[in-house]
Scaffold this active site. Structure first.
Site, PDB file in Angstrom:
ATOM      1  N   ARG A  68       0.857  -1.194   0.000  1.00  0.00           N
ATOM      2  CA  ARG A  68       0.000   0.000   0.000  1.00  0.00           C
ATOM      3  C   ARG A  68       0.887   1.236   0.000  1.00  0.00           C
ATOM      4  O   ARG A  68       1.133   1.832   1.044  1.00  0.00           O
ATOM      5  CB  ARG A  68      -0.944  -0.041   1.200  1.00  0.00           C
ATOM      6  CG  ARG A  68      -2.061  -1.066   1.002  1.00  0.00           C
ATOM      7  CD  ARG A  68      -2.812  -1.334   2.272  1.00  0.00           C
ATOM      8  NE  ARG A  68      -1.964  -2.045   3.217  1.00  0.00           N
ATOM      9  CZ  ARG A  68      -2.330  -2.400   4.451  1.00  0.00           C
ATOM     10  NH1 ARG A  68      -3.536  -2.110   4.883  1.00  0.00           N
ATOM     11  NH2 ARG A  68      -1.497  -3.031   5.229  1.00  0.00           N
ATOM     12  N   ASP A  75       2.392   4.960  -0.335  1.00  0.00           N
ATOM     13  CA  ASP A  75       1.896   6.268   0.098  1.00  0.00           C
ATOM     14  C   ASP A  75       1.736   7.237  -1.066  1.00  0.00           C
ATOM     15  O   ASP A  75       2.279   7.007  -2.157  1.00  0.00           O
ATOM     16  CB  ASP A  75       2.887   6.897   1.091  1.00  0.00           C
ATOM     17  CG  ASP A  75       2.851   6.218   2.442  1.00  0.00           C
ATOM     18  OD1 ASP A  75       1.746   5.970   2.954  1.00  0.00           O
ATOM     19  OD2 ASP A  75       3.940   5.943   2.993  1.00  0.00           O
ATOM     20  N   ARG A 127      11.345   4.942   4.297  1.00  0.00           N
ATOM     21  CA  ARG A 127      11.579   6.395   4.323  1.00  0.00           C
ATOM     22  C   ARG A 127      12.208   6.835   5.642  1.00  0.00           C
ATOM     23  O   ARG A 127      13.028   7.759   5.673  1.00  0.00           O
ATOM     24  CB  ARG A 127      10.276   7.131   4.049  1.00  0.00           C
ATOM     25  CG  ARG A 127       9.805   6.954   2.595  1.00  0.00           C
ATOM     26  CD  ARG A 127       8.359   7.370   2.394  1.00  0.00           C
ATOM     27  NE  ARG A 127       8.153   8.745   2.812  1.00  0.00           N
ATOM     28  CZ  ARG A 127       6.952   9.298   2.964  1.00  0.00           C
ATOM     29  NH1 ARG A 127       5.850   8.578   2.726  1.00  0.00           N
ATOM     30  NH2 ARG A 127       6.840  10.549   3.333  1.00  0.00           N
TER      31      ARG A 127
END
Lengths: 253, 253
Positions: free
Chosen positions: B51, B53, B199
């Site tokens: 999923r 971002d 990230r």
């Protein structure tokens, strides 16, 4: 007034090309207006190694301009990189230009890359950067055809009607066709190119890649000197002006 | 109703990410609405391996959906690639999904790449694809720091507050930092990742690259299990979901 050389990268999407045009924004206009901040508000004239068409990209375009602000190249680069925002034009380097140096006339070799996305699915990540050719291309046949075009020839058959060069004679030093994953890339090098020459070469080699024409055909087109006999002009977005060679390269800051 | 696996590429710019959201267009919505043309006008549910971002890209996201049209995969792929236009979402492949197969739960390894443009000049060609870090990064120090994070650990320190995973335990198989020209690229592989894990790892390694923190620091952050002790969350546009491994990979048409 100090004269500077600039090393410039840009995404040509949505721009009318290097040269100022009445119908839209050019790379030249963005750079000249950015430089006006360093030239008492007056936009100086910028000249370039290659007058790229609308939609064509550059990794290493070379530009010359003079401004009244006497800045070290490293500070000029930073200032112009700032003032060209928010456009997708980056000033990668700057250097003092030697007396008599010209990005156009001092260049001894220009290098271009043309990217074809050769897969069934449409481009997503590379949209605006590639020519989408969904049918399989024979890159080996394209490369073989390309080798027959090397050397000094009258390239009238690969020249745009709008080309302003005095002579159609050019020396093609390199025209390699290589497969890189889902892409077929064409790498072209010459001292200088005619208008649309790379795109017309790619559009003609494309016919060989699809096996609609034999390997010898692009050479026969060359010898016929008739633009109408060749393939289409490949679309601009696949083309990137990679770099320029000079006998004494600028030392980029 | 036949169930299909899809291999999907997208540019995440301007999208709210994989998952449907009330505040904008998602990859899931575009694909489900494209599939409605093959499902009597009803958008089927699509599930994905990752999923991603908002702003994150994919070269090889894997998606599952079922539609009432009984099409060979090669035709389903072409139809969905057509109906996802004009969005920058490409359906690169399709296959029949085996009974019980899930893009999420059958995946055994996920691979991501994070791209940092590490030069003074702003991004032009790669805008929207890279994190621009103008100060020089020590990629060797970042790589050394990354190697101390490999293996099975409680990754609470690298997990978003919004993460919905039941356990913070993950096994990081690969975290390589390499310099590629003007870029520093981080390649991360694991069976699965926590929300923002890649990230957050990149944002923490970035502190080591700038030499603000020693090579041992990201490991100390890991051991402290406190997200507030680490570096920033690196921006989404540098991240690309590269590919997913399955014990029995779909045979893409």
């Amino acid at each position: 007034m100090p004269s500077y050389a600039l090393l410039v990268e840009y995404d040509g999407t949505g721009l009318v090309g290097w040269q100022r045009q009445p119908n839209g924004l050019s790379v030249q206009q963005v750079i000249e207006e950015a430089a006006s901040h360093l030239n008492a508000g007056v936009a100086p004239l910028a000249t370039a190694s290659g007058r790229t068409d609308a939609g064509v990209h550059a990794e290493g375009q070379v530009v010359q301009l003079a401004v009244s602000a006497e800045l070290p190249p490293v500070r000029l680069r930073a200032a112009l990189d700032f003032h060209t925002r928010p456009h997708r034009i980056a000033i990668r380097g700057a250097a003092f230009a030697a007396e008599g140096w010209s990005p156009r006339f001092s260049a001894v070799q220009r290098h271009y890359r043309y990217r074809v996305l050769n897969r069934a699915a449409k481009p997503a990540l590379e949209e605006g950067r590639v020519w989408h050719v969904p049918l399989p291309l024979d890159a080996g046949a394209m490369h073989a055809a390309a080798q027959l075009l090397l050397g000094r020839h009258d390239f009238s058959a690969y020249r745009a009607a709008s080309c302003q060069a005095e002579s159609p004679l050019r020396t093609l030093e390199r025209l390699d066709v290589v497969r890189v994953g889902e892409e077929v890339q064409i790498l072209a090098s010459a001292r200088s190119f005619l208008h649309h020459q790379v795109r017309n070469l790619v559009g003609t080699l494309h016919e060989v890649g699809l096996r609609r024409r034999p390997v010898e055909w692009p050479r026969a087109v060359l010898d016929g000197r008739d633009r109408r006999a060749g393939g289409q002009t490949a679309p601009p977005q696949g083309l990137t002006f990679l770099r320029v060679d000079f006998p004494e390269p600028p030392e980029w800051s």
